[in-house]
Design an enzyme around this catalytic site. Structure first.
Site, PDB file in Angstrom:
ATOM      1  N   GLY A  33      62.295 -12.970 -44.407  1.00 41.97           N
ATOM      2  CA  GLY A  33      62.120 -14.119 -45.297  1.00 41.97           C
ATOM      3  C   GLY A  33      60.644 -14.452 -45.426  1.00 41.97           C
ATOM      4  N   GLY A  36      57.070 -19.167 -43.223  1.00 38.89           N
ATOM      5  CA  GLY A  36      57.489 -20.565 -43.181  1.00 38.89           C
ATOM      6  C   GLY A  36      58.970 -20.767 -43.465  1.00 38.89           C
ATOM      7  N   ALA A  37      59.697 -19.675 -43.697  1.00 47.64           N
ATOM      8  CA  ALA A  37      61.136 -19.818 -43.988  1.00 47.64           C
ATOM      9  C   ALA A  37      61.910 -20.247 -42.741  1.00 47.64           C
ATOM     10  CB  ALA A  37      61.690 -18.494 -44.524  1.00 47.64           C
ATOM     11  N   GLY A  38      61.361 -19.938 -41.558  1.00 50.43           N
ATOM     12  CA  GLY A  38      62.047 -20.334 -40.323  1.00 50.43           C
ATOM     13  C   GLY A  38      62.510 -19.160 -39.476  1.00 50.43           C
ATOM     14  N   LYS A  39      62.005 -17.964 -39.773  1.00 54.99           N
ATOM     15  CA  LYS A  39      62.439 -16.761 -39.034  1.00 54.99           C
ATOM     16  C   LYS A  39      62.195 -16.888 -37.533  1.00 54.99           C
ATOM     17  CE  LYS A  39      59.489 -14.169 -41.214  1.00 54.99           C
ATOM     18  NZ  LYS A  39      58.821 -15.184 -42.056  1.00 54.99           N
ATOM     19  N   SER A  40      60.957 -17.241 -37.191  1.00 56.08           N
ATOM     20  CA  SER A  40      60.570 -17.289 -35.785  1.00 56.08           C
ATOM     21  C   SER A  40      61.325 -18.390 -35.040  1.00 56.08           C
ATOM     22  CB  SER A  40      59.075 -17.571 -35.699  1.00 56.08           C
ATOM     23  OG  SER A  40      58.440 -16.600 -34.960  1.00 56.08           O
ATOM     24  N   SER A 107      58.748  -8.755 -43.544  1.00 56.00           N
ATOM     25  CA  SER A 107      59.344  -7.476 -44.002  1.00 56.00           C
ATOM     26  C   SER A 107      59.766  -7.579 -45.469  1.00 56.00           C
ATOM     27  CB  SER A 107      60.508  -7.051 -43.102  1.00 56.00           C
ATOM     28  OG  SER A 107      61.390  -8.093 -42.774  1.00 56.00           O
TER      29      SER A 107
HETATM   30  N1  LIG Z   1      48.546 -11.853 -46.745  1.00 59.11           N
HETATM   31  C1  LIG Z   1      49.496 -12.358 -45.950  1.00 59.11           C
HETATM   32  N2  LIG Z   1      50.779 -12.406 -46.377  1.00 59.11           N
HETATM   33  C2  LIG Z   1      51.729 -12.910 -45.558  1.00 59.11           C
HETATM   34  N3  LIG Z   1      51.495 -13.393 -44.308  1.00 59.11           N
HETATM   35  C3  LIG Z   1      50.226 -13.356 -43.852  1.00 59.11           C
HETATM   36  C4  LIG Z   1      49.182 -12.847 -44.642  1.00 59.11           C
HETATM   37  N4  LIG Z   1      48.034 -12.940 -43.915  1.00 59.11           N
HETATM   38  C5  LIG Z   1      48.356 -13.485 -42.736  1.00 59.11           C
HETATM   39  N5  LIG Z   1      49.670 -13.735 -42.672  1.00 59.11           N
HETATM   40  C6  LIG Z   1      50.357 -14.271 -41.471  1.00 59.11           C
HETATM   41  O1  LIG Z   1      51.090 -13.202 -40.910  1.00 59.11           O
HETATM   42  C7  LIG Z   1      52.478 -13.521 -40.816  1.00 59.11           C
HETATM   43  C8  LIG Z   1      53.353 -12.393 -41.360  1.00 59.11           C
HETATM   44  O2  LIG Z   1      53.247 -11.239 -40.589  1.00 59.11           O
HETATM   45  P1  LIG Z   1      54.400 -10.154 -40.639  1.00 59.11           P
HETATM   46  O3  LIG Z   1      54.048  -9.127 -39.609  1.00 59.11           O
HETATM   47  O4  LIG Z   1      55.708 -10.833 -40.488  1.00 59.11           O
HETATM   48  O5  LIG Z   1      54.275  -9.547 -42.107  1.00 59.11           O
HETATM   49  S1  LIG Z   1      54.951  -8.227 -42.688  1.00 59.11           S
HETATM   50  O6  LIG Z   1      56.347  -8.204 -42.246  1.00 59.11           O
HETATM   51  O7  LIG Z   1      54.226  -7.063 -42.198  1.00 59.11           O
HETATM   52  O8  LIG Z   1      54.851  -8.347 -44.155  1.00 59.11           O
HETATM   53  C9  LIG Z   1      52.687 -14.758 -41.675  1.00 59.11           C
HETATM   54  O9  LIG Z   1      53.478 -15.712 -41.152  1.00 59.11           O
HETATM   55  P2  LIG Z   1      54.869 -15.883 -40.551  1.00 59.11           P
HETATM   56  O10 LIG Z   1      55.888 -15.309 -41.457  1.00 59.11           O
HETATM   57  O11 LIG Z   1      54.880 -17.329 -40.460  1.00 59.11           O
HETATM   58  O12 LIG Z   1      54.847 -15.226 -39.200  1.00 59.11           O
HETATM   59  C10 LIG Z   1      51.312 -15.384 -41.750  1.00 59.11           C
HETATM   60  O13 LIG Z   1      51.149 -16.294 -40.690  1.00 59.11           O
HETATM   61  N1  LIG Z   2      67.086 -24.440 -40.653  1.00 57.31           N
HETATM   62  C1  LIG Z   2      65.869 -24.136 -40.174  1.00 57.31           C
HETATM   63  N2  LIG Z   2      65.684 -22.973 -39.509  1.00 57.31           N
HETATM   64  C2  LIG Z   2      64.457 -22.650 -39.044  1.00 57.31           C
HETATM   65  N3  LIG Z   2      63.346 -23.426 -39.183  1.00 57.31           N
HETATM   66  C3  LIG Z   2      63.481 -24.609 -39.826  1.00 57.31           C
HETATM   67  C4  LIG Z   2      64.749 -25.001 -40.341  1.00 57.31           C
HETATM   68  N4  LIG Z   2      64.607 -26.195 -40.935  1.00 57.31           N
HETATM   69  C5  LIG Z   2      63.315 -26.539 -40.781  1.00 57.31           C
HETATM   70  N5  LIG Z   2      62.624 -25.588 -40.121  1.00 57.31           N
HETATM   71  C6  LIG Z   2      61.181 -25.664 -39.811  1.00 57.31           C
HETATM   72  O1  LIG Z   2      60.499 -24.716 -40.642  1.00 57.31           O
HETATM   73  C7  LIG Z   2      59.336 -24.234 -39.977  1.00 57.31           C
HETATM   74  C8  LIG Z   2      59.430 -22.735 -40.004  1.00 57.31           C
HETATM   75  O2  LIG Z   2      58.377 -22.127 -39.302  1.00 57.31           O
HETATM   76  P1  LIG Z   2      58.485 -20.667 -38.666  1.00 57.31           P
HETATM   77  O3  LIG Z   2      59.674 -20.531 -37.797  1.00 57.31           O
HETATM   78  O4  LIG Z   2      57.149 -20.392 -38.067  1.00 57.31           O
HETATM   79  O5  LIG Z   2      58.729 -19.757 -39.965  1.00 57.31           O
HETATM   80  P2  LIG Z   2      58.444 -18.208 -40.159  1.00 57.31           P
HETATM   81  O6  LIG Z   2      58.567 -17.529 -38.817  1.00 57.31           O
HETATM   82  O7  LIG Z   2      59.495 -17.743 -41.130  1.00 57.31           O
HETATM   83  O8  LIG Z   2      57.072 -18.106 -40.745  1.00 57.31           O
HETATM   84  C9  LIG Z   2      59.338 -24.823 -38.577  1.00 57.31           C
HETATM   85  O9  LIG Z   2      58.480 -25.942 -38.551  1.00 57.31           O
HETATM   86  C10 LIG Z   2      60.789 -25.278 -38.388  1.00 57.31           C
HETATM   87  O10 LIG Z   2      60.930 -26.373 -37.531  1.00 57.31           O
END
Ligand SMILES: Nc1ncnc2c1ncn2[C@@H]1O[C@H](COP(=O)(O)OS(=O)(=O)O)[C@@H](OP(=O)(O)O)[C@H]1O
Ligand SMILES: Nc1ncnc2c1ncn2[C@@H]1O[C@H](COP(=O)(O)OP(=O)(O)O)[C@@H](O)[C@H]1O
EC number: 2.7.1.25
Length: 200
Positions: A33, A36-40, A107
């Protein structure tokens, strides 16, 4: 010597031996996703619940992979492909060790996700799409990266200047943009019980 060989062969521990010992199937839970979608958050919440059930688990995410194993990679399509390939191979090894491998990576490319799927047996790759609109992700902007990407400070930013290919046939879709974290956790656990990955 031949006797010794037989002895060592018998000593090998199979994946199913490990699964029996742990009391669960060792699968890959692949969260995908937008940033910021909430994967982690969801991956770690699921791990906590599985841990409480004495499951063997491990979460791979950007925090423990992109600083080490993949520290040479950036965010071009080729680098993302390699990032996902390495994570997929690691996750596969973990399943062979009897562990539920949980991964949380954007991904964004379907072909990369499907390549990981093809590494393991049917049913052992569980793709979980964290569905959340870019508007919600941008409002959350947990790391302030969307603001920077909008200013043109981060190239190839997923959802803004780089594509995200929505999974067409995921095992599960969770509405992380609409539902609470607890609701999403329950949905994933219910699926794992239904598929007999875990028994209770
Ligand atoms: N250009 C760009 N696009 C997307 N994300 C970026 C970028 N540069 C840095 N980041 C930070 O890296 C996190 C994503 O890393 P990933 O390893 O999940 O990316 S990927 O699956 O290889 O596409 C991603 O966040 P999360 O998804 O929150 O982990 C960002 O924090
Ligand atoms: N249903 C939900 N599942 C996961 N995270 C959520 C949900 N609703 C709100 N959130 C919030 O969304 C944010 C997602 O951040 P994060 O887990 O770092 O996303 P990602 O790993 O996809 O970048 C967190 O602040 C989390 O508390």
């Amino acid at each position: 010597m031949a006797e010794n060989n037989i002895h060592w062969h018998q000593a090998l521990i199979s994946r199913s031996d490990r699964e029996l010992r742990h009391g669960h199937k060792s699968v890959i839970l692949w969260f995908t996703g937008l940033s910021g979608a909430g994967k982690s958050t969801l991956a770690h919440a699921i791990e906590r619940r599985l841990f409480e059930k004495h499951c063997a688990t491990f979460v791979f995410d950007g925090d423990n992979v992109r600083h080490g194993l993949c520290s040479d990679l950036g965010f071009t399509q080729g680098d993302r492909e390699e990032n996902i390939r390495r994570v997929g191979e690691m996750a596969k090894l973990f399943t062979e060790a009897g562990v539920i491998a949980i991964t949380a990576f954007i991904s964004p490319f379907s072909a990369d996700r499907e390549r990981v799927r093809s590494l393991v047996a049917t049913n052992d790759f569980i793709e979980i799409y964290c569905r959340c609109t870019i508007d919600v992700c941008e409002q959350r902007d947990v790391k302030g990266l969307y603001a920077k990407a909008r200013q043109g400070l981060i190239p190839n930013f997923t959802g803004i200047s780089s594509p995200y290919e929505i999974p067409q046939n995921p095992e599960l879709t969770v509405d992380t943009g609409k539902l609470s974290l607890d609701e999403c956790v329950e949905q994933v656990l219910a699926y794992l019980k239904l598929q007999r990955v875990i028994v209770y």
